[in-house]
Design an enzyme around this catalytic site. Structure first.
Site, PDB file in Angstrom:
ATOM      1  N   GLY B  12      27.890 -50.482  23.364  1.00  0.00           N
ATOM      2  CA  GLY B  12      26.852 -49.461  23.494  1.00  0.00           C
ATOM      3  C   GLY B  12      27.343 -48.153  22.894  1.00  0.00           C
ATOM      4  CD  GLU B 170      11.569 -41.000  24.599  1.00  0.00           C
ATOM      5  OE1 GLU B 170      12.386 -41.904  24.828  1.00  0.00           O
ATOM      6  OE2 GLU B 170      11.730 -40.140  23.722  1.00  0.00           O
ATOM      7  CB  ALA B 314      21.984 -42.243  24.039  1.00  0.00           C
ATOM      8  CD  GLN B 315      22.774 -34.648  24.760  1.00  0.00           C
ATOM      9  OE1 GLN B 315      23.162 -33.518  24.561  1.00  0.00           O
ATOM     10  NE2 GLN B 315      21.572 -34.891  25.256  1.00  0.00           N
TER      11      GLN B 315
END
Lengths: 397, 397
Positions: B12, B170, B314-315
Site C-alpha cells: 500500500g 466521494e 493515504a497522505q
C-alpha cells in the site's frame, strides 16, 4: 365512408414487413394502418446472441421503428397488448383506455420460451428473448465473473447453455469469443472457465448436415466447450442443473435456448393453437377467421408434404410479411390473394465472429466464407427494412 | 556474514514508500529487502470510488508493482500473509512452504471494514476495499439496472450508501456522474433512480469545514441525492437497510463506507491493538518490539495533544513510509532514527469529475478549482511512485 382498419400486432420480422408492404402498396386514403409494439424499436432476433454474450452492444441489435416506418402512413402505437377479442374485433392495450378496433388483424406477437415442463427452468434460467433479457444475461455473467476473484467458487465462472440447436450453438460460439476479454477484465485464468452445452437430442444442431455439425463441434471443442449430448436436463436450480441420471452441474449462469412456443395471448384469444402457435391456412389466416392473419413465431406453416412444420425463423417470418403486405392490399381493393409459399434460401449458423457453418442454396460452407455469408444475410435484413441508408448506418461486415 | 533482512508486508502507500526509500538509500549489499503483497499490483485507494461507480476503469486505480520497484534491489513475493510470529521473527505465507525470516518487519497490511456490530452488514453490504471489490460493486449495480426493465422493482435502481464521511461522499459524487449513462444503457428514466446516503453522525463529512459541507450537500441534492443524517443503520438485509426507528429502505445495492479497522492479522500476532490498529511510538514501532514497524491503516498516530488519532489516509501512510525508509536505512548503518511527524497538507474530497471541496494549506476551495487540486494530488502520488514517466503513462488531468 370510413376506410378499412388494419391493425398489426408486433413489430417483429413478420409485422414490420407487413407494415412496410402496406406502406408501399397503399395510398393514404385506402386504409388506416396501425402498428402496435411494446417497445419503440424492432429487435433483430438473429443477432441477440451477440449482446447476450457481450460481443456486440445491444444497440446493434435494435432499430427505432420510426426510423424504418413512415409514420404519416402507418400509425405507430407503443403499447403492450393485453387481450384480443375476436368477436368484438378489437384489441385491448395496457395504456390505452379505448380498445383498438380493426377490420383486419395481423398477429405477429412472437414467441415465449418453451421449457418442456423442466422443473425450475422458468425461475432459474435466463433466456435469449429480447433486448431487456440479453443485456441482463450479459450483466449477469459479468457480475458472476466479477465476484470470482474474491469468492473463488468455480460455479461463478461456469456457464451452462441448455439446448444445442441453432441459438444454442450460435450463443456458445459468441461466448467462446468473449471469454478471453472477460477473463482479462477480472484477472481470471481462461482455462478455469467452463462452458457446458447440454442437449437432449442425440446430436448438436439436429437437422443440420452432419459434416457441418462435426466442423462446428470440433471447432467449439478446440476452444474448450464441453458438449453433453443425449442428456436431458431434468431440473434447473439456483445452483445449476441436474441432468438425467441425477448428475449435478454447478453453474451460476444457465441460459436456456432449448425451444420456443407461441405467445400466450394468441392461445387466450380462443384461436386454436399447438403449443401456442396457430396452424394457418395458405393465406396465413387463423382457422375460422377470414380477417385474422398470423405470422412469424405465432404461426405454424407445414412443409409441402404437410408432415412437419418449418422451424420458426426470421427468414420465414420475413417472407410471410412480404406476402401478407401484398395480399392485404389486394384484399381491400377487392382483388385476389396469393397463397404463401416458403422458399428456403439456406441457413447459416455463426460460431463467433470469424467462424460459421451453413448451407446457402445447395452449397455447403464452413469457416470464413460461411461467416462472410452470415454477415451478408444480416445486411439483407437491414436493406429490406431501411434500404441502403440503414445498411450504411447500422451494418458492418 | 549475512546482511540484515527487512521484510515489508503490504504494498500500500506505506509499504511501497518504505520500499522505494530503501531502494534509493541502500546499496545492494547493505540489506536484503523483501516486499510481500497478495496482488501483483498496488491499488490507489483514493481512486477506488471511481471504478466502484463505473466512472473510470479499475486499471486506472492500479499500478503493477514491478513497474515501480527495482526488483534487482527489492525482492518481490506475490503471496498472502497468513500469520506473523513475532517471537520467531518470521512470517508465514499462504503458498510459501518456508516461513519468511526477518530482522526488521514493516507491517502495512491495510484495513478491513468496520461494521460497528451492525447486523447483516458484512453479509449483505458491499465494501469499497480493493480492485476485486470495486469492480464487483460496479458489476453488481449494472446487473441490478439490467434487471429493472423486465422486473420493474424500484429497489433494483435504489442505491444506499452507508456513511457520509470522506469515501461515502466521494462515492456518491461519482454515482451522480454515472447515472445518466447507466440509465441510457438500460432504458431507465433517470428520475426513477434513488441514491440515498445515510449517516449516523449529525452531519455529512464530520470534521470538515461547515461552509464546504453545505456546498457539497447542496450540489449533491441538486443532483437528486437524498441524505438521511443522524440516522444510524440498525440492520442490513438482503432487501435493503433498516434505520433507527424501524423504517426500511428497500435497496438492492448497499455500499458501506462507514469506517475501517486494522487488519486482523496484526491483532492475531499478539501486538496490542485498538480496533485492530497499533498505537505506534514516535518511530512507528509497535509497543514492545524494537524491530517491528507499523504504518498506514494498521497504525494509529495521535495528534500533538495526544487526544485524537489522525484519520487513516493515504497522505499519512505516504509520509510514514517516507520517514520509515530513511529511518531503516539509518538503523542498519548504526545511525539515529528521526521521529515521525505528520504534516497535513490539506484534504480535498471530489464530488464527481467536475466538482470538489477541500482545504489546501489554509485555503478553502470548492468547485472547479478544488476538482483541479484533487487531480494534482492524485498526480503527486504517481510522481512519488514512478516519477514523470508514470505520471505521463497513468495520469490524467
Amino acid at each position: 365512408m370510413s376506410v378499412p382498419k388494419i391493425v398489426i400486432l408486433g413489430a417483429g420480422y413478420g409485422g414490420l414487413m407487413t407494415a412496410k408492404g402496406l406502406q408501399k402498396e397503399l395510398n393514404y386514403n385506402e386504409a388506416e394502418v396501425t402498428l402496435v409494439n411494446q417497445n419503440s424499436y424492432h429487435y433483430i432476433t438473429t443477432k441477440l446472441h451477440e449482446p447476450a454474450a457481450g460481443t456486440a452492444h445491444h444497440d446493434h441489435a435494435r432499430i427505432a421503428i420510426e426510423d424504418v416506418i413512415n409514420t404519416k402512413k402507418i400509425k405507430f402505437i407503443r403499447d403492450r397488448v393485453t387481450s384480443i377479442n375476436l368477436q368484438q374485433k378489437e384489441v385491448q392495450l395496457e395504456k390505452g383506455d379505448e380498445p383498438l378496433k380493426y377490420d383486419y388483424l395481423v398477429i405477429g406477437l412472437g414467441s415465449a420460451p418453451e421449457t418442456f415442463g423442466i422443473k425450475g427452468l422458468l425461475e432459474n434460467a435466463l433466456f435469449i428473448r429480447n433486448i431487456d433479457s440479453v443485456r441482463m444475461i450479459r450483466e449477469h455473467i459479468e457480475y458472476m465473473f466479477a465476484r470470482y476473484p474474491s469468492e473463488k467458487k468455480e460455479e461463478l465462472i461456469t456457464i451452462v447453455v441448455g439446448g444445442a440447436g441453432f441459438t444454442g450453438i450460435e450463443y456458445v460460439g459468441e461466448l467462446v469469443d468473449r471469454m478471453p476479454e472477460l477473463c482479462r477484465e477480472y484477472d481470471i485464468p481462461l482455462e478455469k472457465v467452463r462452458i457446458v452445452n447440454i442437449e437432449a437430442a442425440p446430436t448438436v444442431l439436429p437437422g443440420f448436415d452432419k459434416e457441418l455439425v462435426d466442423y462446428a463441434v470440433k471447432y467449439l471443442e478446440s476452444k474448450g466447450v464441453e458438449f453433453l449430448i443425449s442428456t436431458p436436463i431434468e431440473e434447473c436450480t439456483q445452483d445449476g442443473v441436474i441432468v438425467k441420471g441425477g448428475k449435478e452441474i454447478k453453474a451460476s449462469t444457465v441460459v436456456w435456448t432449448g425451444g420456443v412456443r407461441g405467445n400466450k395471448l394468441v392461445e387466450d384469444s380462443g384461436i386454436e393453437t399447438m403449443r401456442g402457435r396457430v396452424k394457418v391456412d395458405e393465406f396465413l389466416r387463423a382457422p375460422g377467421y377470414d380477417n385474422v392473419f398470423v405470422l412469424g413465431d405465432s404461426s405454424l406453416v407445414f412443409n409441402e408434404d404437410g408432415e412437419r412444420p418449418y422451424p420458426p425463423t426470421a427468414q420465414i417470418a420475413t417472407q410471410q410479411g412480404q406476402c401478407l403486405g401484398k395480399n392485404l392490399a389486394a384484399l381491400i381493393r377487392g382483388g385476389e390473394m396469393k397463397p404463401f409459399k416458403y422458399e428456403p434460401k439456406g441457413t447459416v449458423a455463426s460460431l463467433g465472429r470469424k467462424e460459421a457453418i451453413g448451407v446457402v442454396g445447395n452449397k455447403k460452407m464452413a469457416g470464413g466464407m460461411a461467416a462472410f455469408m452470415k454477415k451478408v444475410i444480416d445486411l439483407r435484413w437491414l436493406f429490406l427494412l431501411g434500404g441502403v441508408s440503414l445498411v450504411l448506418r447500422k451494418g458492418k461486415l
